[in-house]
Scaffold this motif. Structure first.
Motif, mmCIF file in Angstrom:
data_model
loop_
_atom_site.group_PDB
_atom_site.id
_atom_site.type_symbol
_atom_site.label_atom_id
_atom_site.label_comp_id
_atom_site.label_asym_id
_atom_site.label_seq_id
_atom_site.Cartn_x
_atom_site.Cartn_y
_atom_site.Cartn_z
ATOM 1 N N LEU A 46 -14.455 40.885 16.235
ATOM 2 C CA LEU A 46 -14.977 39.563 16.307
ATOM 3 C C LEU A 46 -13.759 38.883 16.990
ATOM 4 C CD1 LEU A 46 -16.531 38.592 12.869
ATOM 5 C CD2 LEU A 46 -17.722 39.403 14.833
ATOM 6 N N GLY A 47 -13.525 39.431 18.272
ATOM 7 C CA GLY A 47 -12.291 38.935 19.330
ATOM 8 C C GLY A 47 -12.907 37.805 20.002
ATOM 9 N N SER A 48 -11.973 37.734 20.995
ATOM 10 C CA SER A 48 -12.157 36.515 22.102
ATOM 11 C C SER A 48 -13.501 36.760 22.887
ATOM 12 C CB SER A 48 -10.953 36.301 22.957
ATOM 13 O OG SER A 48 -10.742 37.511 23.694
ATOM 14 N N TYR A 49 -13.844 37.953 23.465
ATOM 15 C CA TYR A 49 -14.784 38.189 24.180
ATOM 16 C C TYR A 49 -16.301 38.135 23.297
ATOM 17 C CZ TYR A 49 -18.172 39.502 28.018
ATOM 18 O OH TYR A 49 -19.223 39.234 28.797
ATOM 19 N N LYS A 75 -12.605 36.519 9.159
ATOM 20 C CA LYS A 75 -13.291 36.210 10.271
ATOM 21 C C LYS A 75 -14.726 36.237 10.081
ATOM 22 C CE LYS A 75 -10.483 38.076 13.984
ATOM 23 N NZ LYS A 75 -10.287 39.423 14.708
ATOM 24 N N THR A 112 -14.848 45.901 20.809
ATOM 25 C CA THR A 112 -13.683 46.135 20.238
ATOM 26 C C THR A 112 -12.752 46.685 21.363
ATOM 27 O OG1 THR A 112 -14.424 48.345 19.837
ATOM 28 C CG2 THR A 112 -14.476 46.649 17.986
ATOM 29 N N PRO A 113 -11.538 47.027 21.175
ATOM 30 C CA PRO A 113 -10.623 47.697 22.235
ATOM 31 C C PRO A 113 -11.179 48.808 22.810
ATOM 32 C CG PRO A 113 -9.099 46.840 20.534
ATOM 33 C CD PRO A 113 -10.561 46.628 20.060
ATOM 34 N N ASN A 114 -10.941 49.185 23.992
ATOM 35 C CA ASN A 114 -11.688 50.251 24.652
ATOM 36 C C ASN A 114 -11.446 51.721 24.133
ATOM 37 O OD1 ASN A 114 -11.705 48.231 26.609
ATOM 38 N ND2 ASN A 114 -10.067 49.167 27.880
ATOM 39 N N HIS A 117 -14.086 52.530 21.283
ATOM 40 C CA HIS A 117 -15.607 52.621 21.612
ATOM 41 C C HIS A 117 -16.427 53.721 21.277
ATOM 42 C CE1 HIS A 117 -15.020 48.948 25.031
ATOM 43 N NE2 HIS A 117 -14.810 48.662 23.571
ATOM 44 N N GLU A 134 -19.162 47.305 25.207
ATOM 45 C CA GLU A 134 -18.493 46.705 26.211
ATOM 46 C C GLU A 134 -18.041 47.679 27.403
ATOM 47 O OE1 GLU A 134 -18.112 44.279 28.282
ATOM 48 O OE2 GLU A 134 -19.541 43.251 27.084
ATOM 49 N N LYS A 135 -17.641 47.274 28.528
ATOM 50 C CA LYS A 135 -16.882 47.829 29.443
ATOM 51 C C LYS A 135 -15.604 48.007 29.203
ATOM 52 C CE LYS A 135 -14.466 45.549 31.531
ATOM 53 N NZ LYS A 135 -13.558 44.464 31.277
ATOM 54 N N ARG A 163 -22.470 42.430 32.671
ATOM 55 C CA ARG A 163 -23.295 41.362 32.742
ATOM 56 C C ARG A 163 -23.737 40.970 34.032
ATOM 57 N NH1 ARG A 163 -18.989 37.874 34.339
ATOM 58 N NH2 ARG A 163 -17.093 38.899 33.682
ATOM 59 N N TRP A 202 -3.217 45.055 22.901
ATOM 60 C CA TRP A 202 -3.551 46.259 23.014
ATOM 61 C C TRP A 202 -3.883 46.478 24.327
ATOM 62 C CZ3 TRP A 202 -8.298 47.124 25.398
ATOM 63 C CH2 TRP A 202 -9.243 45.863 25.279
ATOM 64 N N ARG A 203 -4.252 45.483 25.416
ATOM 65 C CA ARG A 203 -4.491 46.015 26.743
ATOM 66 C C ARG A 203 -3.471 46.740 27.424
ATOM 67 N NH1 ARG A 203 -8.237 41.670 26.296
ATOM 68 N NH2 ARG A 203 -10.138 41.945 27.337
ATOM 69 N N TYR A 220 -14.664 46.431 37.802
ATOM 70 C CA TYR A 220 -15.472 45.538 38.653
ATOM 71 C C TYR A 220 -15.861 45.650 39.925
ATOM 72 C CZ TYR A 220 -15.983 42.360 34.485
ATOM 73 O OH TYR A 220 -16.290 42.118 33.032
ATOM 74 N N TYR A 299 -16.854 34.548 34.784
ATOM 75 C CA TYR A 299 -17.715 34.103 34.047
ATOM 76 C C TYR A 299 -18.856 32.879 34.733
ATOM 77 C CZ TYR A 299 -15.114 36.146 30.405
ATOM 78 O OH TYR A 299 -14.547 37.244 29.619
HETATM 79 P P1 NAD Z 1 -9.517 40.977 21.653
HETATM 80 O O1 NAD Z 1 -8.288 41.508 21.482
HETATM 81 O O2 NAD Z 1 -9.760 39.425 21.952
HETATM 82 O O3 NAD Z 1 -10.940 41.310 20.663
HETATM 83 C C1 NAD Z 1 -10.757 42.573 20.089
HETATM 84 C C2 NAD Z 1 -11.275 42.619 18.601
HETATM 85 O O4 NAD Z 1 -11.207 44.179 18.130
HETATM 86 C C3 NAD Z 1 -10.420 41.685 17.678
HETATM 87 O O5 NAD Z 1 -11.274 41.150 17.005
HETATM 88 C C4 NAD Z 1 -9.687 42.852 17.047
HETATM 89 O O6 NAD Z 1 -9.401 42.457 15.767
HETATM 90 C C5 NAD Z 1 -10.782 43.974 17.051
HETATM 91 N N1 NAD Z 1 -10.254 45.308 16.514
HETATM 92 C C6 NAD Z 1 -10.827 46.300 15.747
HETATM 93 N N2 NAD Z 1 -9.817 47.092 15.504
HETATM 94 C C7 NAD Z 1 -8.724 46.779 16.481
HETATM 95 C C8 NAD Z 1 -7.569 47.708 16.452
HETATM 96 N N3 NAD Z 1 -7.294 48.878 16.049
HETATM 97 N N4 NAD Z 1 -6.735 47.052 17.273
HETATM 98 C C9 NAD Z 1 -6.955 45.820 18.013
HETATM 99 N N5 NAD Z 1 -8.168 45.038 17.814
HETATM 100 C C10 NAD Z 1 -8.748 45.774 16.961
HETATM 101 O O7 NAD Z 1 -10.251 41.644 22.945
HETATM 102 P P2 NAD Z 1 -11.544 41.033 24.026
HETATM 103 O O8 NAD Z 1 -10.870 40.541 25.032
HETATM 104 O O9 NAD Z 1 -12.586 40.642 23.144
HETATM 105 O O10 NAD Z 1 -12.228 42.663 24.527
HETATM 106 C C11 NAD Z 1 -12.919 43.479 23.646
HETATM 107 C C12 NAD Z 1 -13.751 44.401 24.575
HETATM 108 O O11 NAD Z 1 -14.597 43.556 25.464
HETATM 109 C C13 NAD Z 1 -12.843 45.350 25.550
HETATM 110 O O12 NAD Z 1 -13.504 46.473 25.828
HETATM 111 C C14 NAD Z 1 -12.940 44.482 26.897
HETATM 112 O O13 NAD Z 1 -12.764 45.281 28.156
HETATM 113 C C15 NAD Z 1 -14.400 43.878 27.030
HETATM 114 N N6 NAD Z 1 -14.329 42.516 27.572
HETATM 115 C C16 NAD Z 1 -15.550 42.514 28.403
HETATM 116 C C17 NAD Z 1 -15.554 41.222 29.176
HETATM 117 C C18 NAD Z 1 -16.596 41.077 30.196
HETATM 118 O O14 NAD Z 1 -16.789 39.932 30.826
HETATM 119 N N7 NAD Z 1 -17.531 42.098 30.105
HETATM 120 C C19 NAD Z 1 -14.509 40.204 29.098
HETATM 121 C C20 NAD Z 1 -13.511 40.330 28.013
HETATM 122 C C21 NAD Z 1 -13.365 41.694 27.370
#
Ligand code: NAD
Length: 368
Positions: A46-49, A75, A112-114, A117, A134-135, A163, A202-203, A220, A299
């Protein structure tokens, strides 16, 4: 300027099969009432994306959030009330295998982080649920293939969160290319980048990200080159530049320029970077015309023009369309005009593996 109606008319008469997205665009017509099947989706991470996806899913007709998976109880509480998810459909990373007995969940969307997955996707597949991931799908092609195999063995679908494969301007340019409106394709340029902030995220952690800008944003340009040109590359060359070795440690690429050669003779020249903002541009050039998109993968709204003029399709949140389309793929067996399956994800991962090798060795790397 092409209106949406003209677009639908043109494409539905100009193609062998009507791309899936057109039927979805009609979904959002004011007078349309959808009463077909709905995909019940649990969001993992439940992160930002995930927050962006969830908000966009409010407007979905064919997909609905019914479950949550998170390691943070606070969360879960917040999301549960916001999206009206029942407590019995909420899980953490230790106990989510129990979704196998939960009929309220058809699919899990992994956000979640790559680096997490692959393992998470395999567990979801083993629980008998469809996987939307997610990618990038994993951190290398080997992981991607493991995910494909696990989903195949479990008899569930694996879809990657590409997307842009459902975005109207993108689809129109792909339609024009297929209809030979650009003539023989000679050149593609892809530029993908932004300045990454917090050095502790994490990135920038190799174990969780699998790499730097390439995994996150460069993908992309790789994916775009493939759907814009409509072929699979035969070779790659790559050059890496690192100006901040403290922030971008070993294995975390800051900037990579790369080139790809395609069977029809087209060449792609691309830039992937965490060091430049506002870098989001595709340019496709053929003997008879061109397409330019800027922004091309943000977006939205996406801005696109070709040698025939500007495109002006109505902006619908990409994640809304994506999730409705994915529901159509999973529940109705629909085929998108640009694939989003696991095999499509593995193709990108193989190219990323090859780009990293080319950047390291300075050699041209052949792709089978
Ligand atoms: P984020 O850091 O905002 O969210 C990651 C979530 O994973 C958090 O809620 C975190 O708590 C959780 N999590 C679970 N286990 C974790 C751990 N061991 N360490 C760190 N976090 C952990 O990241 P995000 O930007 O939401 O990215 C998540 C995925 O979405 C990535 O694979 C990213 O490439 C992908 N993404 C895709 C797009 C798109 O446009 N398709 C855009 C942004 C992100």
């Amino acid at each position: 300027m092409a209106s949406r109606r003209q677009f639908i008319k043109k494409t539905s008469t100009g193609l062998m099969g009507i791309p899936l997205v057109y039927s979805t665009m009609d979904l959002y017509a004011k007078d349309n009432i959808y009463d077909g099947p709905v995909l019940k989706v649990a969001i993992m991470g439940l992160g930002s994306y995930a927050a962006r996806v969830a908000k966009a899913m409010d407007d979905c007709k064919k997909a609905k959030i019914t479950g949550l998976i998170s390691g943070t109880p606070s969360k879960i509480e917040k999301w549960k009330s916001e999206y009206e998810v029942e407590s019995k459909n909420c899980y953490n990373y230790e106990n989510f295998d129990a979704i196998k007995d939960n009929p309220d969940i058809d699919a899990v969307y992994i956000i979640t982080p790559n680096g997490l997955h692959a393992e998470q996707a395999v567990r979801v597949a083993k629980a008998g649920k469809h996987v939307i991931c997610e990618k990038p799908m994993g951190v290398n092609a080997k992981e991607g293939q493991q995910m494909v195999d696990a989903c195949k063995n479990a008899g569930v679908k694996l879809l990657i969160g590409y997307r842009m494969h459902f975005e109207a301007n993108t689809l129109e340019i792909v339609r024009m290319r297929k209809a030979n409106e650009f003539g023989k394709i000679i050149f593609f340029q892809g530029q993908s980048g932004f300045i990454i902030g917090d050095p502790n995220q994490w990135r920038l952690d190799l174990k969780l990200s699998g790499g730097g800008a390439m995994m996150d944003i460069g993908i992309y340009s790789i994916n775009g080159a493939r759907y814009m040109i409509g072929e699979e590359p035969l070779w790659v060359t790559a050059q890496e530049t690192k100006n901040d070795p403290v922030k971008f440690k070993e294995g975390i690429d800051e900037t990579i320029q790369f080139q790809m050669g395609f069977p029809g003779g087209a060449v792609a020249s691309c830039l992937s970077t965490y060091a430049v903002n506002h870098l989001d541009r595709f340019y496709l050039n053929g003997i008879d015309g061109f397409a330019e998109m800027q922004p091309s993968t943000g977006y939205g709204p996406i801005k696109a023009r070709t040698h025939k003029g500007e495109l002006s399709f109505k902006h619908i949140a990409h994640q809304t369309v994506q999730m409705d389309e994915m529901a159509g793929i999973i529940l109705e067996g629909k085929e998108p005009s640009i694939p989003v399956n696991g095999e499509e994800g593995v193709k990108d991962m193989k190219i990323i593996d090859a780009i990293f090798k080319a950047a390291k060795t300075g050699q041209k790397v052949l792709l089978n």
